[in-house]
Design a protein around this motif. Sequence first.
Motif, PDB file in Angstrom:
ATOM      1  N   SER A 150     -28.013 -44.440  19.122  1.00  0.00           N
ATOM      2  CA  SER A 150     -28.840 -45.576  18.584  1.00  0.00           C
ATOM      3  C   SER A 150     -27.917 -46.979  18.959  1.00  0.00           C
ATOM      4  O   SER A 150     -28.485 -47.909  19.329  1.00  0.00           O
ATOM      5  CB  SER A 150     -29.246 -45.304  17.369  1.00  0.00           C
ATOM      6  OG  SER A 150     -29.777 -44.119  17.160  1.00  0.00           O
ATOM      7  N   MET A 203     -37.739 -48.530  14.495  1.00  0.00           N
ATOM      8  CA  MET A 203     -37.246 -47.463  13.754  1.00  0.00           C
ATOM      9  C   MET A 203     -37.844 -47.408  12.279  1.00  0.00           C
ATOM     10  O   MET A 203     -38.335 -46.309  11.687  1.00  0.00           O
ATOM     11  CB  MET A 203     -35.653 -47.368  13.697  1.00  0.00           C
ATOM     12  CG  MET A 203     -35.045 -47.205  15.093  1.00  0.00           C
ATOM     13  SD  MET A 203     -32.958 -47.073  14.947  1.00  0.00           S
ATOM     14  CE  MET A 203     -33.253 -45.350  14.365  1.00  0.00           C
ATOM     15  N   ARG A 253     -40.936 -44.942  10.623  1.00  0.00           N
ATOM     16  CA  ARG A 253     -40.131 -43.985   9.898  1.00  0.00           C
ATOM     17  C   ARG A 253     -40.849 -42.612   9.572  1.00  0.00           C
ATOM     18  O   ARG A 253     -40.467 -41.385   9.449  1.00  0.00           O
ATOM     19  CB  ARG A 253     -39.921 -44.478   8.435  1.00  0.00           C
ATOM     20  CG  ARG A 253     -38.423 -44.380   7.986  1.00  0.00           C
ATOM     21  CD  ARG A 253     -38.349 -45.125   6.669  1.00  0.00           C
ATOM     22  NE  ARG A 253     -37.021 -45.764   6.635  1.00  0.00           N
ATOM     23  CZ  ARG A 253     -36.837 -46.769   6.369  1.00  0.00           C
ATOM     24  NH1 ARG A 253     -37.790 -47.944   6.544  1.00  0.00           N
ATOM     25  NH2 ARG A 253     -35.278 -47.278   6.560  1.00  0.00           N
ATOM     26  N   ALA A 270     -40.843 -40.312  12.137  1.00  0.00           N
ATOM     27  CA  ALA A 270     -39.543 -39.614  12.660  1.00  0.00           C
ATOM     28  C   ALA A 270     -39.353 -38.564  11.408  1.00  0.00           C
ATOM     29  O   ALA A 270     -38.650 -37.702  11.784  1.00  0.00           O
ATOM     30  CB  ALA A 270     -38.417 -40.730  12.410  1.00  0.00           C
ATOM     31  N   TRP A 280     -32.189 -36.625   8.265  1.00  0.00           N
ATOM     32  CA  TRP A 280     -32.893 -37.756   7.822  1.00  0.00           C
ATOM     33  C   TRP A 280     -31.814 -38.846   7.416  1.00  0.00           C
ATOM     34  O   TRP A 280     -32.059 -39.993   7.648  1.00  0.00           O
ATOM     35  CB  TRP A 280     -33.741 -37.427   6.585  1.00  0.00           C
ATOM     36  CG  TRP A 280     -34.099 -38.533   6.002  1.00  0.00           C
ATOM     37  CD1 TRP A 280     -33.875 -39.198   4.752  1.00  0.00           C
ATOM     38  CD2 TRP A 280     -35.429 -39.138   6.568  1.00  0.00           C
ATOM     39  NE1 TRP A 280     -34.816 -40.170   4.465  1.00  0.00           N
ATOM     40  CE2 TRP A 280     -35.691 -40.382   5.636  1.00  0.00           C
ATOM     41  CE3 TRP A 280     -36.064 -39.302   7.635  1.00  0.00           C
ATOM     42  CZ2 TRP A 280     -36.515 -41.295   5.720  1.00  0.00           C
ATOM     43  CZ3 TRP A 280     -37.269 -40.178   7.831  1.00  0.00           C
ATOM     44  CH2 TRP A 280     -37.439 -41.267   6.833  1.00  0.00           C
ATOM     45  N   TYR A 282     -30.773 -40.445  10.546  1.00  0.00           N
ATOM     46  CA  TYR A 282     -31.812 -41.513  10.815  1.00  0.00           C
ATOM     47  C   TYR A 282     -31.755 -42.680  10.099  1.00  0.00           C
ATOM     48  O   TYR A 282     -31.650 -43.989  10.862  1.00  0.00           O
ATOM     49  CB  TYR A 282     -33.274 -40.902  10.949  1.00  0.00           C
ATOM     50  CG  TYR A 282     -34.320 -41.819  11.529  1.00  0.00           C
ATOM     51  CD1 TYR A 282     -34.529 -41.657  12.766  1.00  0.00           C
ATOM     52  CD2 TYR A 282     -34.847 -42.606  10.675  1.00  0.00           C
ATOM     53  CE1 TYR A 282     -35.453 -42.576  13.363  1.00  0.00           C
ATOM     54  CE2 TYR A 282     -36.104 -43.517  11.114  1.00  0.00           C
ATOM     55  CZ  TYR A 282     -36.106 -43.432  12.606  1.00  0.00           C
ATOM     56  OH  TYR A 282     -37.187 -43.993  13.059  1.00  0.00           O
ATOM     57  N   SER A 284     -28.757 -44.598  11.509  1.00  0.00           N
ATOM     58  CA  SER A 284     -28.978 -45.275  12.815  1.00  0.00           C
ATOM     59  C   SER A 284     -29.660 -46.545  12.572  1.00  0.00           C
ATOM     60  O   SER A 284     -29.519 -47.488  13.395  1.00  0.00           O
ATOM     61  CB  SER A 284     -29.795 -44.210  13.517  1.00  0.00           C
ATOM     62  OG  SER A 284     -28.917 -42.893  13.907  1.00  0.00           O
TER      63      SER A 284
END
Length: 251
Positions: free
Chosen positions: A185, A199, A203, A206, A234, A237, A240
């Motif tokens: 990322s 992003m 969400r 993702a 998670w 993420y 990131s």
Amino acid sequence: MAENEEMTFWEHLDVFRSSIIKILVATVATGIIAFALKDPLFRLVLAPQDSNFFLWRWVGVEPFSIQLINTGLAEQFLIHMKVALVAGLVCASPYLLYVLFSFVSPALYENERRYSVRITLSAYLMFLLGVLVNYLLVFPLTVRFLGTYQVNNSVANMLTISSYVDTLLMLSLMMGIVFELPVLSWLLAKFGLLRKEWMEGYRRHAFVAILIVAAVITPTSDIFTLLIVSLPIWLLYECSIFVVGSVQKNK
């Protein structure tokens, strides 16, 4: 050779050959040491198969033990060599990265060298973190579910040591790659290919993708296990998103 002197193709080849030899010697040497330390090495590798593993003591599951068997004449010896080689590679990896970077760095500008060090160290540490999370969480959950699962009480599980070790190595590699998400990322954000707003907007999508990845990594019908495995992904993420936002602010 001085930094301002250009090397010929053959001189580059000589340096590359020297680097490869150093890498091979370091890997073989640490592999031999790991091979000699068979008992502690396999105590570590086989620990998750038993209810005495710290995760199971912490969770408080009922006592269980998965019996592993060997089905080939040379299989245990080959497994020993494979595990020792992988352990040696992991132990020697800091030196291997140093040798490879020493070979590549003279061709880089100062700012490129600085970024390369940052990216390489981050990717290396995140990969090791992924392997650790797999050993402490993902693999124990997987091996307990699949190792104790029975379609009928009359069908006993007979798991081979080869299957056990191959699953451990495969999951370690997969989790190591998954944990590269913040580094990837950061790179994409640096090139302007990823934004924090995107992003955050995706969400929910993702989260679904993370559940699918977790289901692939741990093929289990247990929703608790699935959520436990999904949690660190998670968090990666969310981390990131923070990393991409920091890159955008610094531009």
